[in-house]
Design a protein around this motif. Structure first.
Motif, PDB file in Angstrom:
ATOM      1  N   PRO A 153     -11.085  -5.142   0.584  1.00 15.26           N
ATOM      2  CA  PRO A 153     -10.512  -6.490   0.704  1.00 15.26           C
ATOM      3  C   PRO A 153     -11.573  -7.565   0.537  1.00 15.26           C
ATOM      4  N   ASP A 154     -11.192  -8.629  -0.154  1.00 11.07           N
ATOM      5  CA  ASP A 154     -12.096  -9.769  -0.356  1.00 11.07           C
ATOM      6  C   ASP A 154     -12.037 -10.730   0.825  1.00 11.07           C
ATOM      7  N   PHE A 155     -10.905 -10.709   1.556  1.00 11.97           N
ATOM      8  CA  PHE A 155     -10.720 -11.608   2.691  1.00 11.97           C
ATOM      9  C   PHE A 155     -10.184 -10.824   3.886  1.00 11.97           C
ATOM     10  N   HIS A 156     -10.406 -11.380   5.068  1.00 18.04           N
ATOM     11  CA  HIS A 156      -9.851 -10.827   6.303  1.00 18.04           C
ATOM     12  C   HIS A 156      -9.147 -11.965   7.043  1.00 18.04           C
ATOM     13  N   ILE A 157      -7.914 -11.714   7.449  1.00 15.10           N
ATOM     14  CA  ILE A 157      -7.178 -12.692   8.254  1.00 15.10           C
ATOM     15  C   ILE A 157      -6.873 -12.055   9.607  1.00 15.10           C
ATOM     16  N   SER A 158      -7.350 -12.678  10.654  1.00 14.44           N
ATOM     17  CA  SER A 158      -7.110 -12.183  12.008  1.00 14.44           C
ATOM     18  C   SER A 158      -6.259 -13.192  12.769  1.00 14.44           C
ATOM     19  N   ASN A 159      -5.483 -12.685  13.706  1.00 13.39           N
ATOM     20  CA  ASN A 159      -4.587 -13.520  14.511  1.00 13.39           C
ATOM     21  C   ASN A 159      -5.129 -13.584  15.931  1.00 13.39           C
ATOM     22  N   ASN A 160      -5.651 -14.740  16.292  1.00 11.09           N
ATOM     23  CA  ASN A 160      -6.194 -14.940  17.641  1.00 11.09           C
ATOM     24  C   ASN A 160      -5.222 -15.787  18.466  1.00 11.09           C
ATOM     25  N   ASP A 161      -4.306 -15.102  19.153  1.00 11.46           N
ATOM     26  CA  ASP A 161      -3.326 -15.784  20.004  1.00 11.46           C
ATOM     27  C   ASP A 161      -2.556 -16.856  19.243  1.00 11.46           C
ATOM     28  N   GLY A 162      -2.051 -16.479  18.053  1.00 12.88           N
ATOM     29  CA  GLY A 162      -1.230 -17.394  17.277  1.00 12.88           C
ATOM     30  C   GLY A 162      -2.001 -18.319  16.369  1.00 12.88           C
ATOM     31  N   VAL A 163      -3.317 -18.205  16.352  1.00 11.96           N
ATOM     32  CA  VAL A 163      -4.153 -19.015  15.465  1.00 11.96           C
ATOM     33  C   VAL A 163      -4.810 -18.084  14.443  1.00 11.96           C
ATOM     34  N   LEU A 164      -4.556 -18.343  13.166  1.00 19.14           N
ATOM     35  CA  LEU A 164      -5.097 -17.490  12.114  1.00 19.14           C
ATOM     36  C   LEU A 164      -6.533 -17.871  11.803  1.00 19.14           C
ATOM     37  N   HIS A 165      -7.354 -16.847  11.588  1.00 21.76           N
ATOM     38  CA  HIS A 165      -8.770 -17.063  11.274  1.00 21.76           C
ATOM     39  C   HIS A 165      -9.107 -16.322   9.991  1.00 21.76           C
ATOM     40  N   GLU A 199      -2.513 -21.230   4.635  1.00 23.37           N
ATOM     41  CA  GLU A 199      -1.819 -22.367   5.244  1.00 23.37           C
ATOM     42  C   GLU A 199      -0.391 -22.478   4.722  1.00 23.37           C
ATOM     43  N   TYR A 200      -0.202 -22.194   3.436  1.00 21.48           N
ATOM     44  CA  TYR A 200       1.128 -22.290   2.832  1.00 21.48           C
ATOM     45  C   TYR A 200       2.067 -21.232   3.399  1.00 21.48           C
ATOM     46  N   GLN A 201       1.544 -20.018   3.607  1.00 24.88           N
ATOM     47  CA  GLN A 201       2.347 -18.899   4.105  1.00 24.88           C
ATOM     48  C   GLN A 201       1.984 -18.564   5.554  1.00 24.88           C
ATOM     49  N   TYR A 202       1.754 -19.572   6.370  1.00 28.43           N
ATOM     50  CA  TYR A 202       1.238 -19.378   7.725  1.00 28.43           C
ATOM     51  C   TYR A 202       2.171 -18.490   8.559  1.00 28.43           C
ATOM     52  N   ASP A 203       3.471 -18.765   8.500  1.00 23.96           N
ATOM     53  CA  ASP A 203       4.431 -17.993   9.306  1.00 23.96           C
ATOM     54  C   ASP A 203       4.416 -16.522   8.911  1.00 23.96           C
ATOM     55  N   TYR A 204       4.290 -16.267   7.623  1.00 26.13           N
ATOM     56  CA  TYR A 204       4.278 -14.879   7.159  1.00 26.13           C
ATOM     57  C   TYR A 204       3.055 -14.139   7.695  1.00 26.13           C
ATOM     58  N   PHE A 205       1.869 -14.754   7.607  1.00 20.81           N
ATOM     59  CA  PHE A 205       0.636 -14.097   8.067  1.00 20.81           C
ATOM     60  C   PHE A 205       0.600 -13.927   9.581  1.00 20.81           C
ATOM     61  N   LEU A 206       1.427 -14.668  10.295  1.00 20.59           N
ATOM     62  CA  LEU A 206       1.507 -14.482  11.745  1.00 20.59           C
ATOM     63  C   LEU A 206       2.297 -13.229  12.105  1.00 20.59           C
ATOM     64  N   LYS A 207       3.385 -12.952  11.361  1.00 23.35           N
ATOM     65  CA  LYS A 207       4.304 -11.874  11.742  1.00 23.35           C
ATOM     66  C   LYS A 207       4.395 -10.750  10.717  1.00 23.35           C
ATOM     67  N   GLY A 208       4.060 -11.022   9.459  1.00 25.87           N
ATOM     68  CA  GLY A 208       4.105  -9.976   8.451  1.00 25.87           C
ATOM     69  C   GLY A 208       5.491  -9.642   7.946  1.00 25.87           C
ATOM     70  N   ASP A 209       6.474 -10.485   8.207  1.00 29.63           N
ATOM     71  CA  ASP A 209       7.841 -10.255   7.751  1.00 29.63           C
ATOM     72  C   ASP A 209       8.010 -10.874   6.370  1.00 29.63           C
TER      73      ASP A 209
END
Length: 487
Positions: free
Chosen positions: A276-288, A359-369
């Motif tokens: 992977p070129d990027f990593h997205i982590s979810n820290n208590d509802g805040v994406l990093h 940022e555009y797909q923020y909700d998706y990256f939070l839940k993965g649905d």
């Protein structure tokens, strides 16, 4: 007649730096290591900072003092010294790329079993046979003519011509067919077949032919292959005089066969690595968002080349050799600076683009649905980051992002908009997800046709034409209803 004219033209040209940046931008992380290593080998003015800091002997780069400066100038004015000699010495250094990444991204060596290639495996089996030189050459020609699937696609007369012109072997058709039958007995079973039917029959005849199920499976392939492919089960049952239970056993034997025997020896040796070129982590509802550390190598311009250039600049300018040396060193230094700048610009562009997608797909990256994916096209992101659509396309087509629910290609997050009956715009991925669920839960004895799938979508509020449903189904590599039918 010759004449001179004066014209004005407005042209767009890419500079060497821009071309280099474009090429680096579309390179994924898994290939960046090799690209940097290639540049390090070609340009001695470029150095891997992490390696040079660790491996350079102290005496090669001592602190500057008058004695050291005098020594360097004395060596530079030596008539026997030349830039070519310097580069020859420098080529012995072991340049390799090193990345400063996270602890989680430490590279680990994966043991790979040493095995013969598909061609070598067949040749080894041919070498065990007691054949004349002529028949052996025919065997080699047949093996070398097999395609990646293990089939012999070339006509027999073409093989005879190849043997005559390339090997000076005069062969008859009977000789080639004789050796072809020998090759068809090799492992993996089915190799050397000229079509699918022959491939399956070769494999079936290597099984227990006294078994009634195998015997009827041979009949199916010999006489009813087209009906088998098109899943006309009723017709096959009637012709063979069997019930659905026995037919299921017959089909089970056929489905165990390998339609591409050439792949069986190659698949085990292939390793598909997705870094992977990027990593997205979810820290208590805040994406990093973080960029893979391999995209930030410690590169620097060689200090010895900088000192060499500074010395040549102060030297006598009238000497042609000295001018050539100055030009050569300057070219290497500029190339090194351009490459380092291109790497840095690549990092910034990757982060800028991925951050806009996140940022555009923020909700998706939070839940993965998948249903939370918004309609998004390249233009949407290009406008957000104020870059060209082609730049976003280069990033999206070759880069992966790792999330808590999987690793995905960035291109998969882009989709067109579909309007529901309520006027709401949703992603076509939502429609594909519904189609996938409907097909997964259907009765395989009576699979849902495209017309029925269209009606189901309309009931859910998606007014989509049948041809659009067929297009989405084909995009997901799902066959038509008739081919999804099972006993």
């Amino acid at each position: 007649m010759l004449k001179q004219t004066l014209q004005q033209k407005l042209l767009q040209k890419l500079s060497p730096q821009q071309i280099q940046f474009i090429k680096l931008l579309q390179v994924p992380t898994v290939s960046l290591d090799a690209r940097i290593k290639e540049e390090l080998e070609e340009n001695p003015a470029l150095e891997d900072g992490s390696l040079t800091n660790m491996s350079e002997p102290a005496e090669e780069y001592p602190d500057r003092d008058p004695d050291d400066t005098f020594e360097m100038e004395e060596r530079a004015t030596d008539d026997e010294f030349s830039v070519e000699e310097y580069i020859q010495e420098d080529d012995f250094n072991d340049y390799s790329s090193s990345y400063s990444g996270d602890d989680e991204d430490d590279r680990k060596e994966i043991p790979v079993a040493i095995q013969d290639s598909f061609y070598e495996n067949l040749r080894n089996q041919l070498d065990l046979l007691a054949l004349s030189d002529k028949l052996y050459q025919i065997g080699l020609q047949i093996i070398g003519s097999l395609d990646d699937d293990g089939y012999l696609r070339r006509p027999i007369h073409s093989l005879i011509d190849d043997l005559a012109f390339s090997q000076n072997v005069i062969a008859e058709e009977e000789d080639v067919l004789e050796i072809l039958q020998v090759v068809q007995e090799f492992d993996p079973a089915g190799v050397g077949a000229r079509d699918l039917q022959e491939c399956l029959l070769i494999q079936l005849r290597k099984k227990d032919t006294t078994n009634p199920i195998i015997q009827k499976a041979v009949i199916v392939i010999e006489k009813y292959l087209e009906e088998f492919i098109k899943k006309h089960y009723d017709k096959i049952e009637k012709q063979l005089g069997v019930d659905s239970v026995e037919l299921r056993e017959i089909f089970g034997e056929i489905l165990k066969l390998n339609p591409k025997p050439g792949d069986s020896g190659a698949v085990a040796g292939k390793q598909l690595h997705v870094i992977p070129d990027f990593h997205i982590s979810n820290n208590d509802g805040v994406l990093h968002l973080t960029l893979n550390g391999r995209n930030a190598p410690e590169l620097r311009v060689s200090r010895s080349y900088q000192e060499m250039f500074a010395h040549y600049e102060k030297a006598e300018k009238n000497d042609k050799k000295m001018k050539d040396a100055v030009q050569f060193v300057k070219q290497k230094l500029d190339s090194a600076k351009w490459f380092i700048d291109a790497i840095k610009q690549r990092q910034q562009t990757l982060l800028k683009t991925m951050n806009a997608i996140m940022e555009y797909q923020y909700d998706y990256f939070l839940k993965g649905d998948d249903r939370l994916l918004k309609p998004m096209i390249l233009k949407d992101i290009a406008e957000r980051i104020e870059m060209d659509i082609s730049t976003v396309s280069r990033v999206a087509n070759s880069k992966y992002v790792q999330t808590e629910f999987g690793t995905f290609l960035l291109k998969s997050f882009f989709s067109e908009a579909i309007q529901t009956d309520s006027g709401e715009e949703v992603s076509n991925k939502e429609v594909k997800k519904i189609l996938e669920e409907c097909i997964a839960n259907e009765d395989k004895r009576k699979p849902l046709a495209d017309e029925k799938l269209t009606d189901i979508l309309k009931e859910k509020g998606y007014s989509i034409a049948r041809r659009t449903v067929a297009k989405y189904r084909e995009a997901m590599n799902i066959p038509v209803a008739r081919l999804r039918k099972e006993l």
